[in-house]
Write a protein that holds these residues in place. Structure first.
Motif, PDB file in Angstrom:
ATOM      1  N   VAL A   1      -1.340  -1.287  -4.209  1.00  0.00           N
ATOM      2  CA  VAL A   1      -2.421  -0.312  -4.211  1.00  0.00           C
ATOM      3  C   VAL A   1      -1.817   1.074  -3.991  1.00  0.00           C
TER       4      VAL A   1
ATOM      5  N   HIS B   1       0.861  -1.187   0.000  1.00  0.00           N
ATOM      6  CA  HIS B   1       0.000   0.000   0.000  1.00  0.00           C
ATOM      7  C   HIS B   1       0.896   1.235   0.000  1.00  0.00           C
TER       8      HIS B   1
ATOM      9  N   SER C   1       1.096   5.558  -1.069  1.00  0.00           N
ATOM     10  CA  SER C   1       0.186   6.699  -1.210  1.00  0.00           C
ATOM     11  C   SER C   1       0.966   8.016  -1.299  1.00  0.00           C
TER      12      SER C   1
ATOM     13  N   LEU D   1     -11.346   0.169  -5.208  1.00  0.00           N
ATOM     14  CA  LEU D   1     -10.855   1.518  -4.941  1.00  0.00           C
ATOM     15  C   LEU D   1     -11.903   2.531  -5.391  1.00  0.00           C
TER      16      LEU D   1
ATOM     17  N   ASP E   1     -13.305   6.477  -5.749  1.00  0.00           N
ATOM     18  CA  ASP E   1     -12.827   7.843  -5.969  1.00  0.00           C
ATOM     19  C   ASP E   1     -13.512   8.781  -4.968  1.00  0.00           C
TER      20      ASP E   1
ATOM     21  N   GLY F   1     -10.770   0.758  -0.615  1.00  0.00           N
ATOM     22  CA  GLY F   1      -9.820   1.854  -0.491  1.00  0.00           C
ATOM     23  C   GLY F   1     -10.313   3.135  -1.120  1.00  0.00           C
ATOM     24  N   PHE F   2      -9.682   4.235  -0.724  1.00  0.00           N
ATOM     25  CA  PHE F   2      -9.958   5.578  -1.248  1.00  0.00           C
ATOM     26  C   PHE F   2      -8.832   6.480  -0.773  1.00  0.00           C
ATOM     27  N   HIS F   3      -8.836   7.718  -1.204  1.00  0.00           N
ATOM     28  CA  HIS F   3      -7.777   8.645  -0.797  1.00  0.00           C
ATOM     29  C   HIS F   3      -8.047   9.231   0.589  1.00  0.00           C
TER      30      HIS F   3
ATOM     31  N   ALA G   1      -6.627   3.944   3.129  1.00  0.00           N
ATOM     32  CA  ALA G   1      -6.672   5.357   2.760  1.00  0.00           C
ATOM     33  C   ALA G   1      -5.260   5.922   2.718  1.00  0.00           C
TER      34      ALA G   1
ATOM     35  N   CYS H   1      -6.055   4.834  -7.464  1.00  0.00           N
ATOM     36  CA  CYS H   1      -7.211   5.743  -7.422  1.00  0.00           C
ATOM     37  C   CYS H   1      -6.707   7.179  -7.279  1.00  0.00           C
TER      38      CYS H   1
ATOM     39  N   THR I   1      -3.034   4.852  -3.285  1.00  0.00           N
ATOM     40  CA  THR I   1      -4.270   5.542  -2.890  1.00  0.00           C
ATOM     41  C   THR I   1      -4.175   7.062  -3.003  1.00  0.00           C
TER      42      THR I   1
END
Length: 247
Positions: free
Chosen positions: A41, A7, A9, A108, A110, A145-147, A184, A71, A43
């Motif tokens: 992933v 993960h 980000s 994922l 948005d 998942g998402f931001h 996230a 995403c 994010t």
């Protein structure tokens, strides 16, 4: 064997070499692993200004031998993201993506709002998520998942621009025993908490680290090494997270 997901980000690729070098360092670390990952992933906050040229650099900085699912975040532009990263016609609609296997599913969502820093899951995204969950057998674990985190993290700046309307997401996942956890980014700090009765696991930022209120007045640390998380799901649907710095 358990499912192992990396993960990553907040790489924030811009026109300068620093962010791309840090992202490439993370993905080189993943590519040098002796075993194949089930998924990587990413994010959100992929490009710092949502420019086409930035997304072209993203493609190079995040190239990997492992499967990759991405995403957008609040710094991203949906049209440029679609056109340059995904190779599909541009659109301003939410970018919702799923990685589906017979061992696990990652959906994922948005959470970005065009031209805003805070987050919200559109009705269309929640409908899409519900359909993906309906299509997944109960014996297959799911990560969502998402931001934007949908709860306060006790980081004042991030909490002001977190994901709102979170009760709608909680209603979608209620009564679904195979939803294992939420993922996230956005906070630029590794964190673990709970949402809707499930783990909420926040990846650290690659481009920088944001200190917490009790760590001092400095707004951002640029000298700390980039970091990532590894999420491990066993056959009992138990998730274990390991955080790693990449030096």
């Amino acid at each position: 064997m358990p499912v192992v997901i990396a993960h990553v980000s907040d790489i924030h690729i811009d026109s300068e070499p620093r962010a791309a070098e840090r992202a490439r360092r993370v993905f080189d670390h993943l590519d040098a692993l002796p075993a194949d990952l089930d998924l990587v992933v990413l994010t959100g906050d992929i490009a710092d200004h949502g420019k086409t040229a930035e997304y072209a650099t993203v493609r190079e900085a995040t190239a990997t031998r492992h499967p990759l699912l991405v995403c957008p975040g609040n710094h991203d532009d949906r049209e440029a993201f679609r056109r340059t990263l995904l190779g599909v016609p541009p659109s301003t609609e939410p970018i919702d993506q799923v990685h589906r296997t017979d061992r696990f599913v990652v959906a994922l969502c948005d959470s970005s709002i065009p031209r805003q820093d805070d987050g919200f899951l559109a009705d269309a995204t929640l409908e899409w998520l519900a359909a993906e969950l309906d299509a997944t057998p109960d014996d297959v674990p799911v990560l969502i998942g998402f931001h934007h985190p949908p709860v306060e993290l006790h980081a004042p700046y991030v909490d002001r621009i977190r994901q709102f309307g979170e009760e709608r997401l909680a209603a979608v996942v209620a009564g679904r025993p195979n939803v294992v956890a939420f993922l996230a980014g956005h906070a630029h700090t590794a964190a673990a908490t709970r949402f809707a009765g499930l783990p909420l696991l926040v990846a650290p930022g690659v481009v920088s680290t944001v200190p917490l209120p009790w760590e001092g007045e400095r707004s951002v640390h640029l000298d700390q090494p980039p970091s990532l998380a590894f999420h491990v799901i066993d056959d009992r649907f138990r998730i274990t997270t390991h955080y790693r710095c990449v030096v």
